[in-house]
Design an enzyme around this catalytic site. Sequence first.
Site, PDB file in Angstrom:
ATOM      1  N   SER A 119      27.119   7.132 -32.364  1.00 18.00           N
ATOM      2  CA  SER A 119      26.098   8.187 -32.350  1.00 18.00           C
ATOM      3  C   SER A 119      24.759   7.619 -32.778  1.00 18.00           C
ATOM      4  O   SER A 119      24.701   6.671 -33.580  1.00 18.00           O
ATOM      5  CB  SER A 119      26.534   9.273 -33.339  1.00 18.00           C
ATOM      6  OG  SER A 119      25.458  10.145 -33.603  1.00 18.00           O
ATOM      7  N   TYR A 143      28.510  11.727 -41.959  1.00 19.88           N
ATOM      8  CA  TYR A 143      28.912  11.636 -40.545  1.00 19.88           C
ATOM      9  C   TYR A 143      28.424  10.323 -39.927  1.00 19.88           C
ATOM     10  O   TYR A 143      29.192   9.550 -39.342  1.00 19.88           O
ATOM     11  CB  TYR A 143      28.373  12.841 -39.753  1.00 19.88           C
ATOM     12  CG  TYR A 143      28.516  12.657 -38.256  1.00 19.88           C
ATOM     13  CD1 TYR A 143      29.772  12.672 -37.659  1.00 19.88           C
ATOM     14  CD2 TYR A 143      27.393  12.437 -37.442  1.00 19.88           C
ATOM     15  CE1 TYR A 143      29.913  12.467 -36.284  1.00 19.88           C
ATOM     16  CE2 TYR A 143      27.529  12.237 -36.079  1.00 19.88           C
ATOM     17  CZ  TYR A 143      28.783  12.254 -35.508  1.00 19.88           C
ATOM     18  OH  TYR A 143      28.923  12.045 -34.157  1.00 19.88           O
ATOM     19  N   LYS A 147      30.467   6.735 -38.536  1.00 18.01           N
ATOM     20  CA  LYS A 147      30.311   6.109 -37.218  1.00 18.01           C
ATOM     21  C   LYS A 147      29.927   4.629 -37.368  1.00 18.01           C
ATOM     22  O   LYS A 147      30.412   3.772 -36.630  1.00 18.01           O
ATOM     23  CB  LYS A 147      29.247   6.849 -36.398  1.00 18.01           C
ATOM     24  CG  LYS A 147      29.689   8.234 -35.952  1.00 18.01           C
ATOM     25  CD  LYS A 147      30.806   8.142 -34.926  1.00 18.01           C
ATOM     26  CE  LYS A 147      31.372   9.482 -34.541  1.00 18.01           C
ATOM     27  NZ  LYS A 147      32.533   9.393 -33.667  1.00 18.01           N
TER      28      LYS A 147
END
Length: 319
Positions: A119, A143, A147
């Site tokens: 991402s 988050y 990643k």
Amino acid sequence: MTVLVTGGAGYIGSHVVRLLEERGDGVVVVDDLSNGVLARIGAHPLERIDLSAADAEDALTDVLLRHDVDSVIHFAAKKQVGESVEHPVWYYRQNVSGLANLLAAMQRTEVGALVFSSSAAVYGMPDVPMVHEDIECRPINPYGQTKLIGEWMIDNAIRATGLRAAKLRYFNVAGAGWDDLADTAVMNLIPIVLDRLAAGKAPIVFGDDYPTPDGTCIRDYVHVKDLAEAHIAALDYLAMGEPAETVFNVGTGQGASVNEVIVAIAESTGQAVVPEMGDRRAGDPPQLVADVSRIAAELSWKAEYGLDEIVRSAVRARG
Ligand SMILES: NC(=O)c1ccc[n+]([C@@H]2O[C@H](COP(=O)([O-])OP(=O)(O)OC[C@H]3O[C@@H](n4cnc5c(N)ncnc54)[C@H](O)[C@@H]3O)[C@@H](O)[C@H]2O)c1
């Protein structure tokens, strides 16, 4: 060729399942349906496994062998920034442990090709107008950190086991390639605005005093079908042998402001849209646009659709 698609019942994964089906590849889906929709995967086999569970490595090993899998596309993950701030340990368990179980099963079964959903969240708050893959990654929430850790785990597996892998850093994914595969999560700008309009409410713009031409934040919106095609291009790239590059931005290279997206939605729905102005949200960079030169050069991939088709398809798929 048989491809294992983890998270194939989700929004993006189901688009890739459909493209693989169209070109005649075998598909098996692993999904725990925590956010997936069974109907999206049609007649393809579903193996219902929580990738983060204690016995997931064994269960995945069994799936890879039983279905004679050649390569894996790994979508299954939790993806909400706010939730990741509230439940960081759970995010690490879901996204990092889930990938660790998958990599271990791939190593045991010698399945040697992996495409990974990363991402633009790995970049954090970059202060450059166009984001190149080689700038320093400084994610600002759990988050984005999960990643980036996933990318590091894959890099180490490449070095240790000869895994061939492509990590795709998606920018703002939106739209629908097929009307039954809409983004049902109301977390990104376009679904949020459509949802507010359907409820008879004005959309809220979080900040109109950014250093951008109209004062609202600029993002790079990529059509989910274009993004799905990028995964197919990555699979083909990995099939050619050891890849020269392993990490790719997936975007259009063009920015659109929040106001421009709202105008496109007004045009597409035929509704007059008068947004309410709200305060800035913490952690929103003024501009996040992908430098897409690497993916164009290495994978010969380029986005076909622009903002108007993204918005039109999202409106159509909402019904
Ligand atoms: N949608 C976006 O804008 C966006 C942007 C950047 C990156 N991504 C990444 O792309 C991937 C797919 O995103 P999406 O929008 O399709 O999300 P989604 O929630 O629609 O799809 C994820 C799928 O994975 C499944 N899943 C989640 N946790 C699982 C687990 N522990 N075990 C097994 N299955 C599990 C869910 O049931 C769901 O079907 C994710 O990794 C996400 O982080 C998405």
